[in-house]
Motif scaffolding. Structure first.
Motif, PDB file in Angstrom:
ATOM      1  N   ASP A 159      36.676  -4.015 -80.797  1.00  0.00           N
ATOM      2  CA  ASP A 159      36.010  -3.797 -79.511  1.00  0.00           C
ATOM      3  C   ASP A 159      35.569  -5.083 -78.832  1.00  0.00           C
ATOM      4  O   ASP A 159      35.605  -5.185 -77.610  1.00  0.00           O
ATOM      5  N   PHE A 160      35.131  -6.085 -79.621  1.00  0.00           N
ATOM      6  CA  PHE A 160      34.491  -7.256 -79.035  1.00  0.00           C
ATOM      7  C   PHE A 160      34.927  -8.557 -79.709  1.00  0.00           C
ATOM      8  O   PHE A 160      35.316  -8.571 -80.878  1.00  0.00           O
TER       9      PHE A 160
ATOM     10  N   ILE B 282      28.934 -11.832 -76.621  1.00  0.00           N
ATOM     11  CA  ILE B 282      30.110 -11.011 -76.877  1.00  0.00           C
ATOM     12  C   ILE B 282      30.875 -10.741 -75.588  1.00  0.00           C
ATOM     13  O   ILE B 282      30.309 -10.707 -74.497  1.00  0.00           O
ATOM     14  N   SER B 283      32.164 -10.543 -75.761  1.00  0.00           N
ATOM     15  CA  SER B 283      33.062 -10.209 -74.663  1.00  0.00           C
ATOM     16  C   SER B 283      33.936  -9.046 -75.088  1.00  0.00           C
ATOM     17  O   SER B 283      34.200  -8.848 -76.282  1.00  0.00           O
ATOM     18  N   ARG B 284      34.401  -8.279 -74.120  1.00  0.00           N
ATOM     19  CA  ARG B 284      35.250  -7.127 -74.404  1.00  0.00           C
ATOM     20  C   ARG B 284      36.578  -7.568 -75.001  1.00  0.00           C
ATOM     21  O   ARG B 284      37.151  -8.580 -74.622  1.00  0.00           O
TER      22      ARG B 284
ATOM     23  N   TYR C 209      32.332  -2.171 -82.757  1.00  0.00           N
ATOM     24  CA  TYR C 209      30.968  -1.759 -82.435  1.00  0.00           C
ATOM     25  C   TYR C 209      30.561  -0.619 -83.360  1.00  0.00           C
ATOM     26  O   TYR C 209      31.230   0.401 -83.453  1.00  0.00           O
TER      27      TYR C 209
ATOM     28  N   TRP D 245      25.787  -2.565 -70.359  1.00  0.00           N
ATOM     29  CA  TRP D 245      26.393  -3.762 -70.945  1.00  0.00           C
ATOM     30  C   TRP D 245      27.015  -4.640 -69.871  1.00  0.00           C
ATOM     31  O   TRP D 245      26.915  -5.870 -69.934  1.00  0.00           O
TER      32      TRP D 245
ATOM     33  N   LYS E 105      26.156  -8.427 -69.299  1.00  0.00           N
ATOM     34  CA  LYS E 105      27.226  -9.404 -69.485  1.00  0.00           C
ATOM     35  C   LYS E 105      27.192 -10.426 -68.351  1.00  0.00           C
ATOM     36  O   LYS E 105      27.375 -11.630 -68.566  1.00  0.00           O
TER      37      LYS E 105
END
Length: 225
Positions: free
Chosen positions: A147-148, A156-158, A164, A189, A193
């Motif tokens: 997920d990250f 964190i980034s997608r 998660y 989120w 972000k």
């Protein structure tokens, strides 16, 4: 942390990945290792000395309501439609309060350090608006895909290898910026972000996704080792 945050358990989903198992039983009450899934989460919360606990319900809500009668755990029923994770959290703020809240899915089991305590030990509210507990793929069971991505500063980034876990601590004041009634927690989120305050921590123990039938046996083997 002298005043522990409130805990929101997500229990309103239809459990469609569970197939026939959830035709007559809500997913949080499916038995894993001799007790309902949700009770695994409750034990973790009690061990972490979380006092204010709420769970949202929608599908087969009466069964969950009956399960928690007399326990002090507050049940928030979502009618007429399900509100998703973000909407469910927003709907329960009158019970949870407007400070930082821990949210936790009820379709996973854990082995290792208490995950709530580990999450709280890395929470820095002066630098973070949300801290997600992530799992290394090598310590993840019953789940495929990530997920990250996590950088050296915990930002964190997608997209990426880390999974998660469904457990986080999150500030709720930004919920007032979202006008929808039903929405995903990921909308919060996205807000965090942009400000650089969405962080992650990788759990030191093992985690198993029990959102599908095969996950039950996988989880029981993980817990038995």
């Amino acid at each position: 942390m002298p005043n522990k945050p409130s805990l929101m358990l997500f229990g309103a989903g239809f459990g469609t990945r569970m197939g026939d198992l959830t035709k007559t039983t809500p997913k949080p009450l499916i038995s894993v290792a001799g007790k309902p899934l949700v009770d695994h989460a409750i034990e973790i919360a009690h061990e972490a000395k979380i006092e204010n606990i709420a769970i949202n319900t929608h599908y087969l809500a009466e069964q969950i309501q009956d399960h928690f009668l007399g326990t002090g755990i507050k049940v928030v029923h979502e009618v007429p439609t399900i509100l998703e994770t973000g909407g469910g959290l927003k709907n329960a703020l009158s019970i949870l309060g407007n400070d930082s809240v821990i949210t936790m899915n009820t379709d996973a089991v854990w082995r290792g350090n208490n995950p709530i305590n580990e999450l709280l030990s890395h929470w820095k509210p002066n630098k973070m608006d949300a801290l997600l507990l992530l799992c290394d793929p090598s310590r993840t069971h019953g789940h495929q895909g990530g997920d990250f991505t996590l950088d050296d500063h915990g930002v964190i980034s997608r997209g990426g290898p880390f999974v998660y876990s469904g457990l986080q601590i999150i500030k709720t004041d930004a919920l007032s910026q979202i006008q929808q009634t039903a929405f995903s927690i990921s909308k919060l989120w996205d807000i965090f972000k942009q400000s650089g305050t969405l962080r992650g921590h990788v759990y030191s123990g093992k985690w198993c996704d029990v959102g599908h039938p095969e996950g039950i046996n996988i989880a029981e083997r993980m817990l038995a080792k």
